[in-house]
Motif scaffolding. Sequence first.
Motif, PDB file in Angstrom:
ATOM      1  N   LEU A   7     -22.583  -0.906 -30.155  1.00  0.00           N
ATOM      2  CA  LEU A   7     -22.695  -1.412 -28.784  1.00  0.00           C
ATOM      3  C   LEU A   7     -21.422  -2.137 -28.359  1.00  0.00           C
ATOM      4  O   LEU A   7     -21.007  -2.048 -27.196  1.00  0.00           O
ATOM      5  N   GLY A   8     -20.793  -2.839 -29.302  1.00  0.00           N
ATOM      6  CA  GLY A   8     -19.528  -3.501 -29.011  1.00  0.00           C
ATOM      7  C   GLY A   8     -18.444  -2.502 -28.652  1.00  0.00           C
ATOM      8  O   GLY A   8     -17.707  -2.678 -27.674  1.00  0.00           O
ATOM      9  N   ASP A   9     -18.360  -1.415 -29.437  1.00  0.00           N
ATOM     10  CA  ASP A   9     -17.374  -0.370 -29.152  1.00  0.00           C
ATOM     11  C   ASP A   9     -17.639   0.294 -27.798  1.00  0.00           C
ATOM     12  O   ASP A   9     -16.710   0.554 -27.027  1.00  0.00           O
ATOM     13  N   VAL A  10     -18.922   0.557 -27.513  1.00  0.00           N
ATOM     14  CA  VAL A  10     -19.293   1.190 -26.241  1.00  0.00           C
ATOM     15  C   VAL A  10     -18.939   0.263 -25.075  1.00  0.00           C
ATOM     16  O   VAL A  10     -18.393   0.702 -24.055  1.00  0.00           O
ATOM     17  N   SER A  11     -19.224  -1.017 -25.226  1.00  0.00           N
ATOM     18  CA  SER A  11     -18.911  -1.997 -24.183  1.00  0.00           C
ATOM     19  C   SER A  11     -17.408  -2.075 -23.943  1.00  0.00           C
ATOM     20  O   SER A  11     -16.943  -2.120 -22.803  1.00  0.00           O
ATOM     21  N   ARG A 159     -16.767  -8.600 -27.068  1.00  0.00           N
ATOM     22  CA  ARG A 159     -16.428  -9.670 -28.002  1.00  0.00           C
ATOM     23  C   ARG A 159     -17.685 -10.353 -28.536  1.00  0.00           C
ATOM     24  O   ARG A 159     -17.822 -10.610 -29.725  1.00  0.00           O
ATOM     25  N   ALA A 160     -18.630 -10.645 -27.636  1.00  0.00           N
ATOM     26  CA  ALA A 160     -19.879 -11.297 -28.036  1.00  0.00           C
ATOM     27  C   ALA A 160     -20.657 -10.424 -29.016  1.00  0.00           C
ATOM     28  O   ALA A 160     -21.218 -10.915 -30.002  1.00  0.00           O
ATOM     29  N   LEU A 161     -20.688  -9.121 -28.760  1.00  0.00           N
ATOM     30  CA  LEU A 161     -21.390  -8.193 -29.656  1.00  0.00           C
ATOM     31  C   LEU A 161     -20.704  -8.111 -31.012  1.00  0.00           C
ATOM     32  O   LEU A 161     -21.356  -7.950 -32.041  1.00  0.00           O
ATOM     33  N   TYR A 162     -19.386  -8.252 -31.032  1.00  0.00           N
ATOM     34  CA  TYR A 162     -18.680  -8.229 -32.308  1.00  0.00           C
ATOM     35  C   TYR A 162     -18.969  -9.484 -33.128  1.00  0.00           C
ATOM     36  O   TYR A 162     -19.004  -9.428 -34.355  1.00  0.00           O
ATOM     37  N   ILE A 163     -19.209 -10.592 -32.459  1.00  0.00           N
ATOM     38  CA  ILE A 163     -19.617 -11.802 -33.191  1.00  0.00           C
ATOM     39  C   ILE A 163     -20.978 -11.553 -33.839  1.00  0.00           C
ATOM     40  O   ILE A 163     -21.195 -11.893 -35.004  1.00  0.00           O
ATOM     41  N   ALA A 164     -21.888 -10.921 -33.085  1.00  0.00           N
ATOM     42  CA  ALA A 164     -23.195 -10.561 -33.646  1.00  0.00           C
ATOM     43  C   ALA A 164     -23.020  -9.595 -34.819  1.00  0.00           C
ATOM     44  O   ALA A 164     -23.727  -9.693 -35.829  1.00  0.00           O
ATOM     45  N   ILE A 179     -10.164 -14.444 -40.595  1.00  0.00           N
ATOM     46  CA  ILE A 179      -9.167 -14.201 -39.547  1.00  0.00           C
ATOM     47  C   ILE A 179      -9.812 -13.547 -38.323  1.00  0.00           C
ATOM     48  O   ILE A 179      -9.625 -13.988 -37.187  1.00  0.00           O
ATOM     49  N   ALA A 180     -10.596 -12.501 -38.552  1.00  0.00           N
ATOM     50  CA  ALA A 180     -11.236 -11.784 -37.445  1.00  0.00           C
ATOM     51  C   ALA A 180     -12.275 -12.649 -36.739  1.00  0.00           C
ATOM     52  O   ALA A 180     -12.352 -12.658 -35.505  1.00  0.00           O
ATOM     53  N   VAL A 181     -13.068 -13.394 -37.511  1.00  0.00           N
ATOM     54  CA  VAL A 181     -14.121 -14.213 -36.921  1.00  0.00           C
ATOM     55  C   VAL A 181     -13.545 -15.345 -36.084  1.00  0.00           C
ATOM     56  O   VAL A 181     -13.939 -15.556 -34.931  1.00  0.00           O
ATOM     57  N   VAL A 182     -12.594 -16.086 -36.634  1.00  0.00           N
ATOM     58  CA  VAL A 182     -12.006 -17.216 -35.901  1.00  0.00           C
ATOM     59  C   VAL A 182     -11.312 -16.719 -34.631  1.00  0.00           C
ATOM     60  O   VAL A 182     -11.478 -17.296 -33.549  1.00  0.00           O
ATOM     61  N   SER A 183     -10.557 -15.629 -34.733  1.00  0.00           N
ATOM     62  CA  SER A 183      -9.871 -15.074 -33.562  1.00  0.00           C
ATOM     63  C   SER A 183     -10.875 -14.596 -32.515  1.00  0.00           C
ATOM     64  O   SER A 183     -10.665 -14.789 -31.315  1.00  0.00           O
ATOM     65  N   GLY A 184     -11.962 -13.972 -32.954  1.00  0.00           N
ATOM     66  CA  GLY A 184     -12.990 -13.503 -32.034  1.00  0.00           C
ATOM     67  C   GLY A 184     -13.686 -14.634 -31.316  1.00  0.00           C
ATOM     68  O   GLY A 184     -13.981 -14.548 -30.120  1.00  0.00           O
ATOM     69  N   VAL A 185     -13.953 -15.723 -32.028  1.00  0.00           N
ATOM     70  CA  VAL A 185     -14.581 -16.893 -31.410  1.00  0.00           C
ATOM     71  C   VAL A 185     -13.639 -17.508 -30.370  1.00  0.00           C
ATOM     72  O   VAL A 185     -14.061 -17.865 -29.268  1.00  0.00           O
ATOM     73  N   VAL A 186     -12.354 -17.606 -30.714  1.00  0.00           N
ATOM     74  CA  VAL A 186     -11.360 -18.138 -29.766  1.00  0.00           C
ATOM     75  C   VAL A 186     -11.336 -17.283 -28.503  1.00  0.00           C
ATOM     76  O   VAL A 186     -11.360 -17.796 -27.382  1.00  0.00           O
ATOM     77  N   GLN A 187     -11.324 -15.979 -28.684  1.00  0.00           N
ATOM     78  CA  GLN A 187     -11.298 -15.076 -27.529  1.00  0.00           C
ATOM     79  C   GLN A 187     -12.549 -15.240 -26.677  1.00  0.00           C
ATOM     80  O   GLN A 187     -12.475 -15.264 -25.444  1.00  0.00           O
ATOM     81  N   THR A 188     -13.707 -15.361 -27.318  1.00  0.00           N
ATOM     82  CA  THR A 188     -14.963 -15.514 -26.589  1.00  0.00           C
ATOM     83  C   THR A 188     -14.970 -16.807 -25.778  1.00  0.00           C
ATOM     84  O   THR A 188     -15.482 -16.838 -24.653  1.00  0.00           O
ATOM     85  N   ILE A 189     -14.385 -17.857 -26.321  1.00  0.00           N
ATOM     86  CA  ILE A 189     -14.303 -19.137 -25.605  1.00  0.00           C
ATOM     87  C   ILE A 189     -13.537 -18.960 -24.291  1.00  0.00           C
ATOM     88  O   ILE A 189     -13.921 -19.513 -23.256  1.00  0.00           O
TER      89      ILE A 189
END
Length: 201
Positions: A7-11, A159-164, A179-189
């Motif tokens: 779903l993240g890729d589709v989004s 981004r939100a779906l990738y956190i899930a 690295i991926a998780v922290v960067s993804g959270v920063v981006q989501t913020i």
Amino acid sequence: MNVFRILGDVSHLLAIIILLLKIHKSKSCAGISGKSQILFALVFTTRYLDLFTTFISVYNTVMKVIFLICAYITVYMIYVKFRKTFDSENDSFRLEFLLVPVIGLSFLENHSFTPLEILWTFSIYLESVAILPQLFMISKTGEAETITTHYLFFLGLYRALYIANWVWRYYTENFYDQIAVVSGVVQTIFYCDFFYLYVTK
């Protein structure tokens, strides 16, 4: 691969298609940050160099190729085909403020000190801030076309779906990539304020 990843890729793909259709149908790239699109093209280029070294799956390969092609088509449309409609005056975010720290961090904090790994890490860090020129442009002009906000909404949803996806992988596979998780959270913020405006307006 789990449903959150798909779903993240589709989004993510939907966001890019919305953007390309907007530019193609209106024959204008007004309101679109060319600088953000250059950064996204750089993200995909440095992340997907493993296309030449590693085969994971047909799905993985096809998605990588699609993202690369779409990124460069978008840059071409903004800077070549519809250049006259490009708002360079308001797309004024200074990229060195992003690139210099991201390059430095990629060398300092990575999984292994090899060229491909450093470039992959660079792409992860850069993706987390690549949308800033677009958000800066919107804040500077004080407006965004509906189609542009839909593009940003689906990027944020990706981004939100990738956190899930990461939460799911942690609990089912005991996999965790800091690295991926922290960067993804920063981006989501960065998207949080935009999401609030999107929902309320």
